[in-house]
Design an enzyme around this catalytic site. Sequence first.
Site: not given
Length: 190
Positions: A61, A66, A109-110, A151-152, A155
Site C-alpha cells: 500500500g 508518502q 510502513c514504507l 493504514h493508508e 496517511h
Amino acid sequence: MPMTAQVIVEKKKLDNPPLEIHYLGDRVLRQPAKRVAKVDQSIRQLAHQMLQTMYSADGIGLAAPQVGVNKQIIVIDCEPDNPENPPLILINPTIKRFGQSICDAQEGCLSVPGVYLDVKRPVEVEVAYKDENGRPQRLKADGLLSRAIQHEMDHLTGVMFVDRVENGLVLAEELQKYGFSTQAVKPFKS
C-alpha cells in the site's frame, strides 16, 4: 471486487522508481491531504507511478502524501506476487462503517522501513471512494485488505501507524534500532 481498467502496471521492481518515498520525521507526512477535484489523466498517471514505486519498495500500500503529493489517493495490492489480482486505486476514500471486532496485528510502513509493530484496528471496514475513472465505488473489506485500507487512509490525515502503537517501550526500541526519532511520533488519541 472492482476491476482496474485504465491503470495497468507490471508488478515488478524498478531500479529507479518514478517517485521518492518520504520517511518518518518529514513534515509532508503530517499534512492533511486535499480531496481530488477531478479524476483525469494526471491522476491516473500519478496512481500508475505510485503503484510502480510501491512494487519497487516491496509494499502492499502507498498513500500520495508518502511520495510528497498532498492528494487523497491511495493504492493497495495485498497480492503483489499475483499478476492476476488487479491493484486497487482509491481516490477521496471515506470510511462508511467499521466492524465491531478489533484485532491486534503487526504493521509496517514504507515510510518507516524495517519497523514492524502491533496496532489495534477494526477487522472489517466499508469504504466509499472514486476509482481511477472517477466512478463512485463501495467496498467491504476484512483481514489484510481492511488493515491496509485503514493504514493508508491514516496517511491522508497525517497519522502514521507508529502513532497508534500502544507499547511505547517497544516502539522506542524499534525506532532507535532503525535510526528514527521518537520525537517524530505523535501519539494518536481516538
